[in-house]
Design an enzyme around this catalytic site. Sequence first.
Site, PDB file in Angstrom:
ATOM      1  N   LEU A 510       0.834  -1.215   0.000  1.00 60.53           N
ATOM      2  CA  LEU A 510       0.000   0.000   0.000  1.00 60.53           C
ATOM      3  C   LEU A 510       0.856   1.248   0.000  1.00 60.53           C
ATOM      4  O   LEU A 510       0.449   2.308  -0.461  1.00 60.53           O
ATOM      5  CB  LEU A 510      -0.887   0.031   1.249  1.00 60.53           C
ATOM      6  CG  LEU A 510      -1.994  -1.015   1.333  1.00 60.53           C
ATOM      7  CD1 LEU A 510      -2.656  -0.951   2.689  1.00 60.53           C
ATOM      8  CD2 LEU A 510      -3.020  -0.769   0.236  1.00 60.53           C
ATOM      9  N   GLY A 511       2.032   1.132   0.552  1.00 65.43           N
ATOM     10  CA  GLY A 511       2.885   2.322   0.599  1.00 65.43           C
ATOM     11  C   GLY A 511       4.206   1.966   1.227  1.00 65.43           C
ATOM     12  O   GLY A 511       4.409   0.876   1.765  1.00 65.43           O
ATOM     13  N   VAL A 518       4.095  -0.861   3.988  1.00 65.76           N
ATOM     14  CA  VAL A 518       2.744  -1.179   4.432  1.00 65.76           C
ATOM     15  C   VAL A 518       2.070  -2.090   3.407  1.00 65.76           C
ATOM     16  O   VAL A 518       2.145  -1.836   2.206  1.00 65.76           O
ATOM     17  CB  VAL A 518       1.908   0.102   4.573  1.00 65.76           C
ATOM     18  CG1 VAL A 518       0.579  -0.214   5.242  1.00 65.76           C
ATOM     19  CG2 VAL A 518       2.656   1.145   5.368  1.00 65.76           C
ATOM     20  N   ASP A 628       7.083  13.436  11.960  1.00 63.46           N
ATOM     21  CA  ASP A 628       7.098  13.239  10.515  1.00 63.46           C
ATOM     22  C   ASP A 628       5.723  13.537   9.917  1.00 63.46           C
ATOM     23  O   ASP A 628       5.149  12.721   9.209  1.00 63.46           O
ATOM     24  CB  ASP A 628       7.558  11.809  10.180  1.00 63.46           C
ATOM     25  CG  ASP A 628       8.018  11.681   8.720  1.00 63.46           C
ATOM     26  OD1 ASP A 628       8.253  12.730   8.075  1.00 63.46           O
ATOM     27  OD2 ASP A 628       8.124  10.558   8.223  1.00 63.46           O
TER      28      ASP A 628
END
Length: 792
Positions: A510-511, A518, A628
């Site tokens: 997903l990322g 992920v 972040d």
Amino acid sequence: MALATSYILYFLLCFPMILLLTTAQAQTNISLGSSLIAINNNMSWKSPLGDFAFGFQQIGKDGFLLAIWFSNIPQQTIIWSANRDNLAPMGSKVELTEFGLFLKGPAGDVMWSRGNTGTSVAYAAMLDTGNFVLVDTNLVNLWESFSEPTDTLLPTQTLPQGRKLVARYSEMNYSTGRFFLTMQTDGNLVLYTRKVPLDAANTGYWNSKTLHDGHLLRFNQSGFIYVEAENGTAVEILSSNASSTTDFYHRATLEFDGIFVHYFHPKSSSTSSGGWSMIWYSSTPIPPNICTSLTEVGTGSGACGFNSYCRLGPEQRPNCLCPSGYSFIDSNNEMKGCRQLAEAQNCSGDSHDADNFYFDAMENVDFPYSDYEDFYPMDEDQCRKACLGDCFCVAVIFRRSSCWKLQNPLRNGRADSEGDGGKALIKVRKDYSTTKSEKKHISAVVLVGISVISSSVLLLLLATFLVLFHFKRSARVAQAQHTQSMPGMNLQTFRYEELEKATDGFREQLGRGAFGTVFQGVLSFDKGNLVAVKKLEIMMKEGEQEFEAEVSAIGHTHHKNLVRLIGFCNEAQHRLLVYEYMTKGSLASFIFRPSRPNWHQRTQIALGIARGLFYLHEECSTQIIHCDIKPQNILLDENFTARISDFGLAKILKMDQTRTATGIRGTKGYVAPEWFKNVPITVKVDVYSYGILLLELICCRKSFEADAKDESKMVLADWAYDCYKDGKLYILMENDGEAMSDMKMVEKYVMVSIWCIQEDPSIRPTMKKVIQMLEGSIEVPIPPNPSSILSF
Ligand SMILES: *[C@@H]1O[C@H](CO)[C@@H](O)[C@H](O)[C@H]1NC(C)=O
Ligand SMILES: *[C@@H]1O[C@H](CO)[C@@H](O)[C@H](O)[C@H]1NC(C)=O
Ligand SMILES: *[C@@H]1O[C@H](CO)[C@@H](O)[C@H](O)[C@H]1NC(C)=O
Ligand SMILES: *[C@@H]1O[C@H](CO)[C@@H](O)[C@H](O)[C@H]1NC(C)=O
Ligand SMILES: *[C@@H]1O[C@H](CO)[C@@H](O)[C@H](O)[C@H]1NC(C)=O
Ligand SMILES: *[C@@H]1O[C@H](CO)[C@@H](O)[C@H](O)[C@H]1NC(C)=O
Ligand SMILES: CC(=O)N[C@H]1CO[C@H](CO)[C@@H](O)[C@@H]1O
């Protein structure tokens, strides 16, 4: 000049508790007959260089403090006051006459006076050392503020035997508080808790070990703080700094939370890296760890209030926290302690009430001197049972084979990471936890059903029911195997194999971020709901306990603008986190696309992120600095509600949040300038990143576009500030018709983001202020130039 005005405006609006007195009139001798009136904007008496001012400071709506403060810095830090426990009403007056210095109420009643000893006063002066003096006709000092300190010492000031510094009550309340530092006649310098409201000492929690040797505490001209012997030698140095007192302001303050801190602040604003910084001698504060060094044996609550516990936070300052099942008595003053949310166990013989409780375990947390019964030897299970069977028992401490029962109010609470393996088990009423107990109800219904109904048809039905129930239960048993370590917190522990299966061998990515990758997954036992499984790629050096403690902190967060953590895996070298799945993807893909999303929706997302951050900074039990914040880390759920992800990870990955030195966290373009400087990292780094993100959200473009045709548009922050300054915000909004029709709002949002990206972290607003400004509950003052916008 414009800059100065905007600073002042900002502080007027953002710190309404303190209304400033602003007149730059250098005054040397204050002559007889001079006076100041307590109104919003009267003059003050300044020292020749203007470093210090004497006059009235408004404290909220409650009245005025006759005070001395640093007047050349934005914070206007108060270092002395005359009437801390008795604020002067509006219209009060301070007056210098030959009979002395008088503080009079509006009706002329004398509230406070000094120097009225019979000798005539010649003049008074606010000196550049921060000392305010009354001088008699023989040019001898009749009285000086240095001889009567409140909570602060300045260079050249001493604390002789018998004198003390008393901390203020709370951050914004200058009344005498719970702690004092005294130079005793026996030669020791000692920190005590006070028996409020009396001035009596309760418990000593630190001393200088200079018994018989100490004569006074000196803060000398070159910034050394030490206990001095009668012969003038330094017998115990508490703090020193090579930084000169000519370039830096120095002060040493006994803080409201009981620690004695030496601070310095650059004098010239051009070298300003923002606000006061702390100096610790041999890198420990005084006392080194107030949470563990303050134990009140006889009476008293400890470093924090009753029913709370103390954990050392950023900058070695104590954080007061409530155990589960408790909440702060006063959310504006966490040192006041906690109250139990639900009723205690029923003592009137209803033994079933014990079923309504569970235990929340807190590793390395202890409440010394709160116990009323102890057992040895006993295992943990027996210890829990002993407490459940006792309506007086609100918690137990279990350590090796010892069990202590505790009762309310809990005292001396502390979390000690160097603890010896003990844990506190807090007895919490189930309705106040997030665990659901419906399943228990089902079983009760079923059992009652069996005993009453005997019709064969129903029996058959029941049989099916029981089979189903059995399945359900065994599923629960399987799950229970992984929930064991996180009671009271819907957090599940997963086996690696399970997650490997759930993600189909980590197939669908997903990322990918700084912390790991992920993957999409499906939990078979959870109605086939989608989850996001994050595989952390950085290896942990510390033991797994550390990891679980941080995960547990994340698991304790509950806010609609945060992505919820469902569980984790901590097995061999594997560290994985399982989150709920966010159907609408990341904010980055939402805003950085050819057609701009709806303006109203963007403003709602901005507010949502601000609320989530505010919660992390100020409302959850352990403060979390995200470190972040960027559009890739903001996800959108099916209603397009902004949900912050990846919070708490900075801590898991062991980044040192209190110092800077090595590992700069965060993502280029969003990191606050203090990461590159030798100043402490605070929640204000998130405010900075939020400011950049807010600009991106307003303009739907990235903070840095290398291929921008016009160089002045390359750095969004620069461009936005230029457009704002020139009154040409419409350029920024290009073809965004919807936003153009709402330019007031656009302007407000841009102004808030400029405040957030100020280079000086102390000037950036808190997230609370950001929310208030965005919501319109307070005005947004004109922001100053963020001054040094990072070059990339
Ligand atoms: C202040 O007043 C005293 C007494 O009148 C005088 O001696 C002294 O020089 C004055 N100081 C300044 C800085 O004006
Ligand atoms: C400050 O705290 C004291 C002690 O609790 C209280 O009496 C006083 O009203 C408070 N003052 C303000 C301005 O809130
Ligand atoms: C000064 O006093 C301290 C403590 O009483 C003692 O240890 C030290 O030797 C003395 N130094 C001198 C030079 O007398
Ligand atoms: C301040 O104290 C330190 C340590 O005793 C000493 O080295 C320094 O010379 C002192 N400075 C002044 C101005 O007295
Ligand atoms: C003294 O202050 C300076 C401020 O410039 C700082 O850089 C330095 O680390 C400090 N030294 C100590 C020992 O704290
Ligand atoms: C406690 O138990 C008694 C007896 O079972 C019951 O009458 C009473 O209402 C209970 N009180 C509470 C607070 O639950
Ligand atoms: C602006 C203002 O009201 N100033 C007052 C400050 O106090 C003096 C007394 O010293 C008054 O005379 C001024 O009117």
